[in-house]
Design a protein around this motif. Sequence first.
Motif, PDB file in Angstrom:
ATOM      1  N   ALA A 142       5.272-115.330 -13.709  1.00 51.71           N
ATOM      2  CA  ALA A 142       3.900-115.510 -13.228  1.00 51.71           C
ATOM      3  C   ALA A 142       2.898-115.053 -14.284  1.00 51.71           C
ATOM      4  O   ALA A 142       1.922-115.747 -14.584  1.00 51.71           O
ATOM      5  CB  ALA A 142       3.695-114.744 -11.927  1.00 51.71           C
TER       6      ALA A 142
ATOM      7  N   TRP B  43       3.185-114.692  -7.208  1.00 48.91           N
ATOM      8  CA  TRP B  43       4.535-114.154  -6.983  1.00 48.91           C
ATOM      9  C   TRP B  43       4.454-113.175  -5.827  1.00 48.91           C
ATOM     10  O   TRP B  43       3.460-112.459  -5.665  1.00 48.91           O
ATOM     11  CB  TRP B  43       5.052-113.428  -8.227  1.00 48.91           C
TER      12      TRP B  43
ATOM     13  N   LEU C 137      -0.094-111.255  -8.031  1.00 46.21           N
ATOM     14  CA  LEU C 137       1.178-110.690  -7.581  1.00 46.21           C
ATOM     15  C   LEU C 137       0.946-109.768  -6.396  1.00 46.21           C
ATOM     16  O   LEU C 137       0.280-108.736  -6.511  1.00 46.21           O
ATOM     17  CB  LEU C 137       1.846-109.942  -8.735  1.00 46.21           C
TER      18      LEU C 137
ATOM     19  N   GLU D 146       5.939-118.464  -8.580  1.00 45.06           N
ATOM     20  CA  GLU D 146       6.904-118.207  -9.642  1.00 45.06           C
ATOM     21  C   GLU D 146       8.025-117.293  -9.155  1.00 45.06           C
ATOM     22  O   GLU D 146       7.881-116.562  -8.181  1.00 45.06           O
ATOM     23  CB  GLU D 146       6.199-117.580 -10.850  1.00 45.06           C
ATOM     24  N   ARG D 147       9.169-117.319  -9.888  1.00 43.86           N
ATOM     25  CA  ARG D 147      10.358-116.593  -9.444  1.00 43.86           C
ATOM     26  C   ARG D 147      10.307-115.104  -9.760  1.00 43.86           C
ATOM     27  O   ARG D 147      10.892-114.300  -9.062  1.00 43.86           O
ATOM     28  CB  ARG D 147      11.610-117.190 -10.097  1.00 43.86           C
TER      29      ARG D 147
END
Length: 295
Positions: A53, A29, A6, A47-48
């Motif tokens: 994620a 992400w 992330l 991923e959203r």
Amino acid sequence: MKIAFLGLGGMGSAMVRNLVKDGHTVVAWNRSYEPTKAINALGVAIERTPAEAAKEGDIAITMLADDAAVEAVTLGKDGIIEGLKEGAAHISMSTISVALSERLAKAHAERGQNYAAAPVFGRPEAAEAGKLFIAAGGDAELIDKIRPALEAMGQRVFVMGDQPAQANLVKLTGNFLITCVIESLAEAFALTAKGGVDTAKVFELLTETLFAAPVYKTYGALILDGKFSPPGFKMPLGLKDNRLLLQAAEKLEAPLPFASIVRDRFLAAIANGDGGLDWSAIAKRAAEDAGFEVK
């Protein structure tokens, strides 16, 4: 190892590329869309939400700008803590406060999740080359488990202690020392230049004898060339790290007089319109104090 990553800034994107190159399965992400395109082209699913994620990974790595970003992505709505499986681990590689690291450790433990800190030393070019130095803190078994991922991103892992926050304190201390190097080089260059000495010769002497460490060579060259843009590490982030250092020092009752001097250099730099430059541009203040015009 299946890894959720992330934060796809200049550092994070480079770190993901090295994880993929090392054979790890990565999902990612990022808050903004643009940086995800190049990473998605590597076969990395985007991923959203942070939670989506995190649920895919054995570990979830965060590489984000500051406390606010790490707190929001971890503890906020659809955050990592909501998606991470019991027994899985969050590895914070961002430069964050000691206080937040302690809070994250507690929050994850309450969910049956693991947490470690592994902040890095190195600029974007080191991240791209997989040559970061990593200061890790956390349970010894967890550090051993995540070591293959860390070694894919860095050239050496240093274990600082069994508490994640210990690694964060070391990282803030290391960044403080870098700013002291920048300030001392800037003052030395300003003094010798005003004395009529070729600064390039001063740089050569210092960095090929007593001060041959990479940090002197890297930042000395940036100062000498006035190469403060594009920034490898932006000025406001340097000020942020200085602030977090002073907060930790106050709690521990450890005076840091030089840190206060550096703080004022950052404030002066930003007040003079240098907020978009590399943090090494605090060096401009020493030249100005000596009566030079600077770039």
